[in-house]
Design a protein around this motif. Sequence first.
Motif, short mmCIF file in Angstrom:
data_model
loop_
_atom_site.label_atom_id
_atom_site.label_comp_id
_atom_site.label_asym_id
_atom_site.label_seq_id
_atom_site.Cartn_x
_atom_site.Cartn_y
_atom_site.Cartn_z
N ALA A 111 0.83 -1.20 0.00
CA ALA A 111 0.00 0.00 0.00
C ALA A 111 0.87 1.25 0.00
N ALA A 112 1.97 1.22 0.73
CA ALA A 112 2.88 2.37 0.76
C ALA A 112 3.47 2.61 -0.62
N ARG A 113 3.87 1.52 -1.32
CA ARG A 113 4.42 1.67 -2.67
C ARG A 113 3.36 2.23 -3.62
N ALA A 114 2.15 1.73 -3.50
CA ALA A 114 1.05 2.22 -4.35
C ALA A 114 0.77 3.69 -4.07
N ALA A 115 0.75 4.06 -2.80
CA ALA A 115 0.50 5.46 -2.43
C ALA A 115 1.61 6.36 -2.97
N GLU A 116 2.83 5.89 -2.90
CA GLU A 116 3.95 6.67 -3.42
C GLU A 116 3.83 6.83 -4.93
N ALA A 117 3.47 5.76 -5.64
CA ALA A 117 3.30 5.84 -7.09
C ALA A 117 2.19 6.81 -7.46
N VAL A 118 1.08 6.76 -6.72
CA VAL A 118 -0.03 7.68 -6.98
C VAL A 118 0.40 9.12 -6.72
N GLY A 119 1.11 9.32 -5.63
CA GLY A 119 1.59 10.67 -5.31
C GLY A 119 2.52 11.21 -6.38
N ARG A 120 3.44 10.37 -6.85
CA ARG A 120 4.36 10.81 -7.90
C ARG A 120 3.61 11.09 -9.20
N ALA A 121 2.63 10.24 -9.52
CA ALA A 121 1.84 10.45 -10.73
C ALA A 121 1.05 11.75 -10.63
N ALA A 122 0.48 12.03 -9.46
CA ALA A 122 -0.27 13.27 -9.27
C ALA A 122 0.65 14.48 -9.40
N ALA A 123 1.84 14.39 -8.82
CA ALA A 123 2.79 15.50 -8.92
C ALA A 123 3.21 15.71 -10.37
N SER A 124 3.42 14.61 -11.08
CA SER A 124 3.80 14.70 -12.49
C SER A 124 2.68 15.33 -13.31
N ALA A 125 1.44 14.91 -13.05
CA ALA A 125 0.29 15.46 -13.77
C ALA A 125 0.15 16.95 -13.47
N LYS A 126 0.35 17.34 -12.22
CA LYS A 126 0.27 18.75 -11.85
C LYS A 126 1.32 19.55 -12.62
N ASN A 127 2.53 19.01 -12.72
CA ASN A 127 3.60 19.68 -13.43
C ASN A 127 3.27 19.82 -14.91
N VAL A 128 2.70 18.78 -15.51
CA VAL A 128 2.33 18.82 -16.92
C VAL A 128 1.27 19.89 -17.15
N VAL A 129 0.25 19.93 -16.29
CA VAL A 129 -0.82 20.92 -16.43
C VAL A 129 -0.26 22.33 -16.26
N GLN A 130 0.58 22.54 -15.25
CA GLN A 130 1.17 23.86 -15.04
C GLN A 130 2.01 24.29 -16.22
N SER A 131 2.79 23.36 -16.78
CA SER A 131 3.61 23.68 -17.95
C SER A 131 2.74 24.04 -19.14
N ALA A 132 1.67 23.28 -19.34
CA ALA A 132 0.75 23.55 -20.46
C ALA A 132 0.10 24.93 -20.29
#
Length: 138
Positions: A111-132
């Motif tokens: 669960a910790a690994r999954a939570a970390e992956a979700v958090g990283r994916a969310a941060a990446s998505a936020k960065n993509v949206v901000q860049s766009a």
Amino acid sequence: MADIFDVIADGTRRDILQLLLRRATDGEDGTSVSQIVVELGVSQPTVSKHLKVLREAELVSVREEGQHRYYSLSTAPLEEVDDWLVPFFVDEADLIDEVASLSAPALPEPAARAAEAVGRAAASAKNVVQSALKRLGA
């Protein structure tokens, strides 16, 4: 080994890492070079060149099956980047106070690994949206 920041500075390599992250989140056990070529629309020699750099930086692992190679994301080297970036986004004193106030029990390892992956994916998505948005002038 190359400096991790030099490795991830290239947009194509970041695209490959994001693709491997998405596929790992979807439960894929490795992605072939041909799948990367198709999904990214980049030539096979270019993908192979970038995968070699990512492999040397230990950001990807490779599994060989016959003549096919399947690549998977290895996130451990990105911890150096994460450690470097955190102070820019979080006040360390606030972070220490927040962590100290948490009373929730530790998550099981999967669960910790999954939570970390979700958090990283969310941060990446936020960065993509901000860049766009920046490119659009918003």
